[in-house]
Design a protein around this motif. Structure first.
Motif, short mmCIF file in Angstrom:
data_model
loop_
_atom_site.label_atom_id
_atom_site.label_comp_id
_atom_site.label_asym_id
_atom_site.label_seq_id
_atom_site.Cartn_x
_atom_site.Cartn_y
_atom_site.Cartn_z
N PRO A 100 0.83 -1.21 0.00
CA PRO A 100 0.00 0.00 0.00
C PRO A 100 0.86 1.26 0.00
CG PRO A 100 -0.65 -1.49 1.77
CD PRO A 100 0.61 -2.03 1.19
N VAL A 101 0.43 2.25 -0.77
CA VAL A 101 1.15 3.51 -0.86
C VAL A 101 0.19 4.67 -0.62
CG1 VAL A 101 2.97 2.69 -2.39
CG2 VAL A 101 0.86 3.53 -3.36
N GLY A 102 0.74 5.79 -0.20
CA GLY A 102 -0.08 6.94 0.12
C GLY A 102 -0.71 7.61 -1.08
N SER A 103 -0.10 7.51 -2.25
CA SER A 103 -0.66 8.17 -3.42
C SER A 103 -1.97 7.52 -3.89
CB SER A 103 0.35 8.17 -4.57
OG SER A 103 0.69 6.85 -4.92
N TYR A 104 -2.24 6.30 -3.46
CA TYR A 104 -3.50 5.64 -3.75
C TYR A 104 -4.39 5.59 -2.51
CZ TYR A 104 -1.62 4.02 -8.20
OH TYR A 104 -1.09 3.95 -9.46
N GLU A 105 -4.21 6.51 -1.61
CA GLU A 105 -4.97 6.60 -0.36
C GLU A 105 -4.91 5.30 0.44
OE1 GLU A 105 -7.97 7.43 -2.79
OE2 GLU A 105 -7.31 9.49 -3.08
N GLY A 106 -3.73 4.74 0.55
CA GLY A 106 -3.53 3.54 1.35
C GLY A 106 -3.80 2.25 0.60
N ALA A 107 -4.20 2.32 -0.65
CA ALA A 107 -4.43 1.11 -1.44
C ALA A 107 -3.15 0.79 -2.24
CB ALA A 107 -5.60 1.31 -2.39
N SER A 108 -3.09 -0.40 -2.75
CA SER A 108 -1.92 -0.79 -3.55
C SER A 108 -2.26 -0.72 -5.03
CB SER A 108 -1.49 -2.21 -3.19
OG SER A 108 -2.48 -3.14 -3.58
#
Length: 83
Positions: free
Chosen positions: A46-54
């Protein structure tokens, strides 16, 4: 030059016209497995640029969204369309 002579190569019979080894997939599955895991594992973080989604989750989400309306025909009352 001595190292080049000791390398093991694929024996090809030039007389039969078969220049590509037909059992290439049976020889080594490591590249397929490593390629799959090399893409799947990092894209599942998960990454922050996808609002916590992968990225993998977003990819599957978009595929599921497209499949949810895959079987619908053209919009409107056009009766002559076929699948």
């Amino acid at each position: 030059r001595a190292a080049a002579a000791t390398r093991r190569g694929v024996a090809v019979n030039a007389k039969s016209g078969d220049t590509f080894p037909r059992d290439w997939l049976k020889r080594d599955n490591f590249p397929l497995i490593a390629g799959f895991l090399g893409w799947t594992i990092p894209s599942s973080i998960p990454v922050g640029s996808y609002e916590g989604a992968s990225l993998f989750y977003r990819l599957n989400e978009s595929i599921a969204d497209q499949f949810s309306h895959f079987t619908w025909g053209p919009v409107g009352k056009w009766e002559n369309w076929s699948a």
